[in-house]
Design a protein around this motif. Sequence first.
Motif, PDB file in Angstrom:
ATOM      1  N   ALA B 602       0.832  -1.210   0.000  1.00 46.38           N
ATOM      2  CA  ALA B 602       0.000   0.000   0.000  1.00 46.38           C
ATOM      3  C   ALA B 602       0.866   1.260   0.000  1.00 46.38           C
ATOM      4  N   THR B 603       1.939   1.231   0.801  1.00 39.97           N
ATOM      5  CA  THR B 603       2.828   2.390   0.846  1.00 39.97           C
ATOM      6  C   THR B 603       3.504   2.592  -0.508  1.00 39.97           C
ATOM      7  N   ARG B 604       3.984   1.481  -1.061  1.00 42.76           N
ATOM      8  CA  ARG B 604       4.652   1.588  -2.369  1.00 42.76           C
ATOM      9  C   ARG B 604       3.705   2.181  -3.411  1.00 42.76           C
ATOM     10  N   LYS B 605       2.453   1.752  -3.361  1.00 40.58           N
ATOM     11  CA  LYS B 605       1.488   2.222  -4.366  1.00 40.58           C
ATOM     12  C   LYS B 605       1.282   3.737  -4.263  1.00 40.58           C
ATOM     13  N   LEU B 606       1.276   4.197  -3.024  1.00 39.09           N
ATOM     14  CA  LEU B 606       1.140   5.647  -2.802  1.00 39.09           C
ATOM     15  C   LEU B 606       2.236   6.400  -3.552  1.00 39.09           C
ATOM     16  N   PHE B 607       3.461   5.944  -3.398  1.00 35.82           N
ATOM     17  CA  PHE B 607       4.614   6.590  -4.050  1.00 35.82           C
ATOM     18  C   PHE B 607       4.583   6.337  -5.560  1.00 35.82           C
ATOM     19  N   GLU B 608       4.247   5.119  -5.931  1.00 33.91           N
ATOM     20  CA  GLU B 608       4.239   4.785  -7.360  1.00 33.91           C
ATOM     21  C   GLU B 608       3.229   5.641  -8.111  1.00 33.91           C
ATOM     22  N   ASP B 609       2.068   5.854  -7.500  1.00 32.06           N
ATOM     23  CA  ASP B 609       1.055   6.684  -8.158  1.00 32.06           C
ATOM     24  C   ASP B 609       1.529   8.125  -8.275  1.00 32.06           C
ATOM     25  N   ASP B 610       2.216   8.589  -7.234  1.00 29.83           N
ATOM     26  CA  ASP B 610       2.672   9.985  -7.234  1.00 29.83           C
ATOM     27  C   ASP B 610       3.859  10.181  -8.180  1.00 29.83           C
ATOM     28  N   TRP B 611       4.746   9.215  -8.207  1.00 29.78           N
ATOM     29  CA  TRP B 611       5.986   9.363  -8.974  1.00 29.78           C
ATOM     30  C   TRP B 611       5.879   8.784 -10.390  1.00 29.78           C
ATOM     31  N   GLY B 612       4.859   7.978 -10.625  1.00 29.83           N
ATOM     32  CA  GLY B 612       4.694   7.414 -11.957  1.00 29.83           C
ATOM     33  C   GLY B 612       5.728   6.374 -12.319  1.00 29.83           C
ATOM     34  N   VAL B 613       6.206   5.644 -11.341  1.00 27.79           N
ATOM     35  CA  VAL B 613       7.173   4.567 -11.603  1.00 27.79           C
ATOM     36  C   VAL B 613       6.785   3.347 -10.775  1.00 27.79           C
ATOM     37  N   THR B 614       7.382   2.216 -11.127  1.00 23.92           N
ATOM     38  CA  THR B 614       7.227   1.017 -10.301  1.00 23.92           C
ATOM     39  C   THR B 614       8.435   0.934  -9.376  1.00 23.92           C
ATOM     40  N   LEU B 615       8.193   0.706  -8.091  1.00 23.64           N
ATOM     41  CA  LEU B 615       9.288   0.675  -7.118  1.00 23.64           C
ATOM     42  C   LEU B 615       9.692  -0.756  -6.784  1.00 23.64           C
ATOM     43  N   ASP B 616      10.972  -0.908  -6.500  1.00 29.44           N
ATOM     44  CA  ASP B 616      11.518  -2.207  -6.105  1.00 29.44           C
ATOM     45  C   ASP B 616      10.993  -2.561  -4.708  1.00 29.44           C
ATOM     46  N   PRO B 617      10.377  -3.719  -4.547  1.00 25.26           N
ATOM     47  CA  PRO B 617       9.840  -4.075  -3.223  1.00 25.26           C
ATOM     48  C   PRO B 617      10.879  -4.669  -2.277  1.00 25.26           C
ATOM     49  N   GLU B 618      12.108  -4.836  -2.755  1.00 28.32           N
ATOM     50  CA  GLU B 618      13.149  -5.480  -1.927  1.00 28.32           C
ATOM     51  C   GLU B 618      14.053  -4.430  -1.286  1.00 28.32           C
ATOM     52  N   PRO B 619      14.498  -4.664  -0.039  1.00 27.55           N
ATOM     53  CA  PRO B 619      15.441  -3.721   0.566  1.00 27.55           C
ATOM     54  C   PRO B 619      16.739  -3.663  -0.226  1.00 27.55           C
ATOM     55  N   GLY B 620      17.365  -2.497  -0.195  1.00 25.75           N
ATOM     56  CA  GLY B 620      18.636  -2.340  -0.905  1.00 25.75           C
ATOM     57  C   GLY B 620      19.816  -2.585   0.012  1.00 25.75           C
ATOM     58  N   LEU B 621      20.981  -2.211  -0.495  1.00 28.10           N
ATOM     59  CA  LEU B 621      22.225  -2.423   0.249  1.00 28.10           C
ATOM     60  C   LEU B 621      22.459  -1.278   1.225  1.00 28.10           C
ATOM     61  N   ARG B 622      22.940  -1.632   2.409  1.00 26.95           N
ATOM     62  CA  ARG B 622      23.398  -0.628   3.358  1.00 26.95           C
ATOM     63  C   ARG B 622      24.842  -0.254   3.002  1.00 26.95           C
ATOM     64  N   ILE B 623      25.349   0.849   3.544  1.00 28.28           N
ATOM     65  CA  ILE B 623      26.683   1.317   3.122  1.00 28.28           C
ATOM     66  C   ILE B 623      27.738   0.215   3.222  1.00 28.28           C
ATOM     67  N   PRO B 624      27.863  -0.466   4.368  1.00 25.08           N
ATOM     68  CA  PRO B 624      28.898  -1.513   4.427  1.00 25.08           C
ATOM     69  C   PRO B 624      28.648  -2.635   3.430  1.00 25.08           C
ATOM     70  N   ASN B 625      27.372  -2.925   3.172  1.00 21.37           N
ATOM     71  CA  ASN B 625      27.047  -3.952   2.178  1.00 21.37           C
ATOM     72  C   ASN B 625      27.426  -3.482   0.778  1.00 21.37           C
ATOM     73  N   MET B 626      27.236  -2.182   0.519  1.00 19.97           N
ATOM     74  CA  MET B 626      27.636  -1.638  -0.788  1.00 19.97           C
ATOM     75  C   MET B 626      29.138  -1.835  -1.000  1.00 19.97           C
ATOM     76  N   LEU B 627      29.898  -1.545   0.051  1.00 18.48           N
ATOM     77  CA  LEU B 627      31.363  -1.643  -0.078  1.00 18.48           C
ATOM     78  C   LEU B 627      31.788  -3.102  -0.249  1.00 18.48           C
ATOM     79  N   ASP B 628      31.143  -3.998   0.497  1.00 23.66           N
ATOM     80  CA  ASP B 628      31.434  -5.428   0.321  1.00 23.66           C
ATOM     81  C   ASP B 628      31.107  -5.865  -1.104  1.00 23.66           C
TER      82      ASP B 628
END
Lengths: 77, 948
Positions: B602-628
């Motif tokens: 529901a939250t994603r849909k709120l943003f998707e409707d406002d921004w006109g894009v489909t959002l990734d439902p999966e969490p992304g990388l945290r800074i240390p994970n990005m570096l790894d």
Amino acid sequence: MNSRDNLIYMANQIARNFATLDDAAAANAIAAHIVKYWDPRMRVKIIDSLEQNESKLLPVSRNAVAVLRDTHQSDAP
Amino acid sequence: MGYEPQKDFGTPASRSEKTITLTIDGEKINVPEGTSVMRAAAEMDTHIPKLCATDNIKSFGSCRLCLVEIDDVRGTPASCTTPVANGMAVHTQTPKLQKLRKGVMELYISDHPLDCLTCSANNDCELQDEAAAVGLRDVRYGYEGENHLGLETDSSNPYFDFDPSKCIACSRCVRACDEVQGTYALTIEGRGFGSMVSAGTPIDDFMSSECVSCGACVQACPTATLQEKSVKEIGLPDKSVITTCAYCGVGCTFRAEMRGEQLVRMVPWKDGKANRGHSCVKGRFAWGYANHKERILNPMIRESIDQPWREVSWEEAFSHAASEIQRIQEKYGTRSVGGITSSRCTNEETFLVQKLIRAGFHNNNVDTCARVCHSPTGYGLKTTFGTSAGTQDFDSVEQSDVMLVIGANPTDAHPVFASRMKKRLREGAKLIVIDPRRIDLVRMPHVEAAHHLPLQPGTNVAVLTSLAHVIVTEGLVDEAFIRERCDWDEYQDWARFVSDESHSPEHLEAITKVPAEELRRAARLYATGGKSAIYYGLGVTEHSQGSSTVMAIANLAMATGNIGRPGVGVNPLRGQNNVQGACDMGSFPHELSGYRHVSDRATRKLFEDDWGVTLDPEPGLRIPNMLDAAVDGEFKALYVQGEDILQSDPNTKHVAAGLEAMECVIVHDLFLNETANYAHIFLPGSTFLEKDGTFTNAERRIQLVRKVMEPMNGLQDWEVTQELARAMGLDWNYAHPSQIMDEVARLTPTFAGVSFDRLGELGSIQWPANDATPDGTPVMHETGFVRGKGKFVVTDYVPTDEKTGPRFPLLLTTGRILSQYNVGAQTRRTENSRWHEEDILEMHPSDAENRGLKTGDWTNLASRSGETTLRLLVTDRVAPGVVYTTFHHPATQANVVTTEFSDWATNCPEYKVTAVQISPSNGPSDWQEDYEAHSERARRIEIPESAE
């Protein structure tokens, strides 16, 4: 430590912080935490560690990753 | 608006709810009981001449200028020290008063230089104004008598001068130092005619004294005796703009006083609800970095980091950056790129960066510098209370009876709030300090902690569980509160856990090194001492059990009913100016703005409707994970706005390896920081003086940042991100940051009532602000927890894996110092470096003696991660076995030695515990030499042929 070892370390560290829960509850809590906070690639790698019978995973972590794997498979398209 | 000094009511406002009615010069007025006659007159815009009174310190009654006549009262009482009374009839202007005031003023002026036309305070001098107000035309005594006119100016402080020849001994500076700042650095030496303001002892000047350069004395001075050097150099301001400081999480508001487009001075705004008219050396004076010669004003690119930088147009920079991101995503996949938002930038800028990542990069690989400071606060307080934020406003401290300060050093890191804490402590509140170091609050003038628990670094959870053990087993819990407000079953599980004998202070003393009886007394004081508030900082969060510690703190507050009203609560002292805001704006890879998980459809849909894009439902990388992932070859591009991860993040070598493995690093900053040494694209940033927007401070207070000058680089930071987004094909058309905040409000329930117009109207708003609480929420969880029932969480102590041993027998913990800020990018480029030119290692005398080391020696600081060198200070502020340093200077790079261990829940680095060895050293470590050479090469800027 390489990234695979690091992920195993992280899973075990989460497990140690859920040590007061019984085994089943701990496994579910660890798996839920990983689903909530880990990027999908990290999850695939930790599941891969389980598949490879990685000995560094604590028993409760192994159970948690098994929960994760089963959830992952059931969610797969 | 044109320039006008902020109105001075002469004496502080009364908070009484009882009203008094009196007449002043025949006009009736109602004021609160306890108001002075002077203030009552000022409220009706009747000016009573004054010199020794100002409205942020108590009345003193010494200058004898503010005399009034009151019907049926003998004599001519001082209006500043006379409280109003019902039916009182006051006369402020009579022939008798005029004569008396003129006579007093004549004496002042007889010992004051008559250099008004060339004085730096000309037209901004209360003495000058009052001399005119009382109609002084000549001085009958002449000017030849004994005087102070030949006294020399003390110019030792880099920011202000002290000219004693202009001093009228009103004591405003001394009282401001005492009452507002609480440092007690100033005094009046001598008696009668010999009375002189003195900083410290007679042999001290301002620089060598205990003065902390907060500026309270300068602000209080009614003459040019204490005057900003910048006013002397530039002249008086001709306009002022209210804006918000860009340093720590206190969020002080200032009047940026300008002369044209030139900043003359920053003066704390008395109506600022976070700082209440006070300031520290950073916000008040350390803004010189804004036009420092090292600022980069043009975009630059290079193909690889061994090449020199090449200046390019904005268009080329944006186009190149967009094409690089797109190229990398095509080659390595959508999730191979990401970005980092800044806790130093505005909410609007932060919101745009995370929006760019989610809507433009099409993944959730966005993180923020809160990862390395307060991410455990977000986790811990959301889990227990339901909201990722502190519970109180700063005013709450004025009602506290007990303060428990754990893992925080407010006098250095949050000095303006520390002054308010000290004021309350001087009024009688009790203090418990839990810290490995003897921080200043433990014992300083008129403040002494009732209990200092100098725990072994890494044992926070054990200490807090011990405190809980005492509270539960001695029956000190607030059962009624728990039954009504918390989950009773969870409480019982927790109470059983903490009651176990293995958690008693006596049992854990061997681990925590805290004397059991002292801990028991502290627990009793916290539980039974009245309204108890907990304040904590990075000494809580930056541990492998940072999140557990936050939850253990929340448990204590719930168990004792210290939540949901003024004077109590759980208060994270946020490090940077907009840490709270950056987190609120959806900077974490698992959450959209307002702390809603990306998996929530529901939250994603709120943003998707406002921004006109489909959002990734999966969490992304945290800074240390990005570096790894970068080291693994899976993460290839990073957009970093306003953060220097190379200097601030742990295990510098690993950070460097991660950055070096990327194909495109875009740094958006004021300076070529350390991270930029590994960057391929540099986008110049703008300072807080050059932008509009909002910051959110540690008390959830959203405040406007107002542009006072045009950005030297040509674009505000939100415009830079917008142009980058447009280059990537996003149709963004924000014309002003207020439109971005409107979008935040539209998409974020806790911000629903926030807009620039409302902020302008109210001055500030503490979220949540919505239909239920349109003016905001100073104190949270007043009638119930946001999550419903408060959740007690069992927090088992799990020792860190960072162990001391024969190779590394000491524990290093790190922190901040007053004059420097974070990685020092701003403060190192100001005169603040006069107080702290380098990072220093603190070591206990016994450890130093064992190694044959003394203060001033160069030492090698080594851990299993790396080594560096720095000079030593031998001090008993640290316990045996513990050493301490700061991380403000890139030449030291303290994070070369910190490790990759981190908080189990959030990956917040364990900065506060590193096993180290210290040994004598003759010079820089190999890393330092290599890094310096690399840094020099990496900062080369190609000179265009036409310029040669």
